[in-house]
Scaffold this active site. Structure first.
Site, PDB file in Angstrom:
ATOM      1  N   SER A   1       0.545  -0.974  -0.026  1.00 29.93           N
ATOM      2  CA  SER A   1       0.180  -0.239   0.123  1.00 29.93           C
ATOM      3  C   SER A   1       0.905   1.003   0.091  1.00 29.93           C
ATOM      4  CB  SER A   1      -0.942  -0.363   1.158  1.00 29.93           C
ATOM      5  OG  SER A   1      -0.285   0.413   2.288  1.00 29.93           O
ATOM      6  N   LYS A   2      -0.075   1.913   0.266  1.00 34.12           N
ATOM      7  CA  LYS A   2       0.709   3.492   0.080  1.00 34.12           C
ATOM      8  C   LYS A   2       1.982   3.419   0.989  1.00 34.12           C
ATOM      9  CE  LYS A   2      -1.561   6.751  -2.744  1.00 34.12           C
ATOM     10  NZ  LYS A   2      -2.791   6.608  -3.495  1.00 34.12           N
ATOM     11  N   ARG A   3       1.387   3.217   1.975  1.00 36.91           N
ATOM     12  CA  ARG A   3       2.928   3.405   3.156  1.00 36.91           C
ATOM     13  C   ARG A   3       3.885   2.655   2.921  1.00 36.91           C
ATOM     14  NH1 ARG A   3       2.104  -0.880   6.887  1.00 36.91           N
ATOM     15  NH2 ARG A   3       0.097  -1.687   5.280  1.00 36.91           N
ATOM     16  N   HIS A   4       3.902   1.477   2.153  1.00 37.48           N
ATOM     17  CA  HIS A   4       4.942   0.670   2.064  1.00 37.48           C
ATOM     18  C   HIS A   4       6.031   2.271   0.349  1.00 37.48           C
ATOM     19  CE1 HIS A   4       2.895  -2.749   2.955  1.00 37.48           C
ATOM     20  NE2 HIS A   4       3.852  -2.689   3.564  1.00 37.48           N
ATOM     21  N   GLY A   5       5.046   2.685   0.297  1.00 36.88           N
ATOM     22  CA  GLY A   5       5.777   3.880  -0.538  1.00 36.88           C
ATOM     23  C   GLY A   5       6.026   2.745  -2.046  1.00 36.88           C
TER      24      GLY A   5
END
Ligand code: GLU
Length: 468
Positions: free
Chosen positions: A243-247
């Site tokens: 997800s976005k969290r993982h960059g």
């Protein structure tokens, strides 16, 4: 599908944003599978959802594919352009009795669902029009729904997941053509795959449930079902869904971070697929080895350390001229200044001493600083410290030795080492100011390589600049 039919695979991205790293991996698997077997690899832009699709996103997909080196056969197909054909198939399904006209309105469907929910029944819509005599149809807008079997099971023979059994009472009579005449995604995918002659569908396992529904269309049209291979999605380093969290979700970000395409192909190929213990391999080897049997059943995790290590090996193994081209692509992707023609030439000459141990292209360009910069050489703080008056007179004494030296790397080493020995100082003592004069930095390639790459005139000019 017969085993001898030529392989045709495809990547079918929806142009709704940047090109996702997962899409790049799926594209790579399809490309490797087809190209490794002399087959075809097709690109279809699934733009049926006009509200969510954009030309910029389509462009990002085309750019990403080109950068990754995943060439496709023929023109990229736009799914929305096939809408008339999708409608035609829906009408053929009507004609052969595998689909029916449904006149239920949205409001009626809502009422059905609420009643079912209240009674604790399945909320899958059951149209009252399924078995109605067409003679009694009203003159009103209708959707075309496929007649799903109500009993028994549907089995998806999946090459990766094995046989996946789905209860038919879990499948609804899905809409194929909406009452406004537009096709649904579920219909469009099957019609396009059939018309494009796709033999193998390799895609994320988030589409496994869709496969059961798409099977209804294959059956209704009596079309051969392709070989399915639903691959586990990529997870983040923490094991959670990406997800976005993982960059770093977009392919472009990897290019801008300085990972060359060859390393990305190697790394992404290993993300969910394996060939024995092989970690580092070329694209030619991947083409030879890639097979659906090597795809794992559990999600692969992004691992930047592994990506960096593979990248280093690929940079070291790439031809100098090709690396310069990679660097130019990287600079553009990272919004950095392009190389001048002179820089291109010197960079190619320097590449031999830069490409070992560079973890990415950004590191590589940093190591190349000495030959990309020009006089007067700007000193960083640490480097400036090694240029005191003692250093200056050492360099001044060294100069005549260099004026007469034959200019090749090994001989330069002999000359400089001989000079430092004659002065009774360690080579390091001399290398420090030499490094400062040539590069203005303390971390550089070896001074002999720098002198060799810069040439006699430039080397002597840089030394003269720092000699008082
Ligand atoms: N358009 C779908 C997606 O981007 C892929 C559909 C398919 O591969 O069948 O996820």
């Amino acid at each position: 599908m017969s085993d001898t039919a030529p392989v045709v695979t495809r990547i079918a991205p929806s142009p709704t944003g940047f090109m996702h790293i997962g899409t790049a991996r799926t594209a790579l698997f399809n490309w490797l599978y087809a190209r490794g077997r002399g087959g075809k690899f097709l690109l279809r832009i699934e733009d049926t959802d006009a509200a969510r699709s954009s030309p910029e996103a389509t462009q990002a997909i085309l750019d990403g594919m080109r950068w990754m080196g995943l060439d496709w056969d023929g023109d990229a197909v736009s799914q929305s352009a096939n809408a008339p054909r999708h409608a035609e198939v829906a009408h053929q399904m009507l004609a052969n009795g595998s689909a029916y006209k449904c006149f239920s309105t949205q409001a009626e469907i809502e009422v059905f669902r609420e009643t079912a929910r209240a009674a604790g029944h399945s909320t899958l819509f059951q149209s009252p029009w399924r078995d109605v005599d067409p003679a009694t149809h009203p003159a009103a807008p209708f959707a075309i729904r496929v007649k799903a079997p109500t009993e028994g099971t549907t089995v998806i023979r999946d090459t990766v997941q094995g046989d996946v059994t789905i209860r038919n009472d879990h499948l609804d009579d899905m809409i194929c053509l909406r009452s406004d005449g537009t096709p649904t995604y579920m219909l469009a995918v099957v019609v396009d795959d059939h018309d494009m002659g796709v033999t193998h569908v390799i895609r994320g396992d988030d589409h496994l449930n869709n496969a059961a529904r798409q099977m209804l269309v294959y059956r209704a049209m009596e079309w051969a079902v392709p070989v399915w291979a639903h691959i586990p999605l990529i997870h983040g380093e923490d094991g959670k869904k990406l997800s976005k969290r993982h960059g770093a979700l977009g392919v472009h970000e990897y290019q801008a971070m300085g990972y060359p395409a060859s390393a990305m192909r190697n790394y992404l190929a290993r993300l969910g697929w394996s060939h024995g213990d092989d970690e580092f391999f070329t694209t030619a080897q991947a083409l030879e080895w890639f097979d659906l049997g090597g795809i794992g059943k559990s999600p692969a995790r992004l691992d930047f350390k592994k990506l960096a290590s593979l990248t280093g090996q690929h940079i070291a193994a790439t031809e100098d001229a090709a690396l310069v081209t990679e660097l130019q692509g990287y600079l553009a992707a990272a919004d950095l200044a392009p190389l001048s023609d002179t820089q291109v030439i010197v960079l190619e000459r320097a590449m031999y001493c830069l490409k070992e141990r560079a973890k990415n292209l950004s590191e590589l360009i940093d190591k190349a600083h000495f030959c990309l910069t020009s006089r007067p050489i700007e000193q960083d703080v640490k480097s400036a410290k090694s240029l005191d008056s003692a250093a200056s007179s050492l360099l001044s004494e060294l100069t005549p030795h260099l004026q007469n030296a034959s200019w090749d790397r090994d001989n330069l080493e002999v000359v400089v080492a001989g000079f430092s020995e004659s002065k009774g100082i360690g080579l390091g003592k001399l290398a420090q100011p030499l490094r400062a004069a040539l590069a203005g930095r303390t971390a550089t390639p070896s001074v002999f390589d720098m002198m060799h790459v810069l040439g006699r005139d430039e080397t002597l000019a840089r030394l003269a600049d720092v000699i008082d």
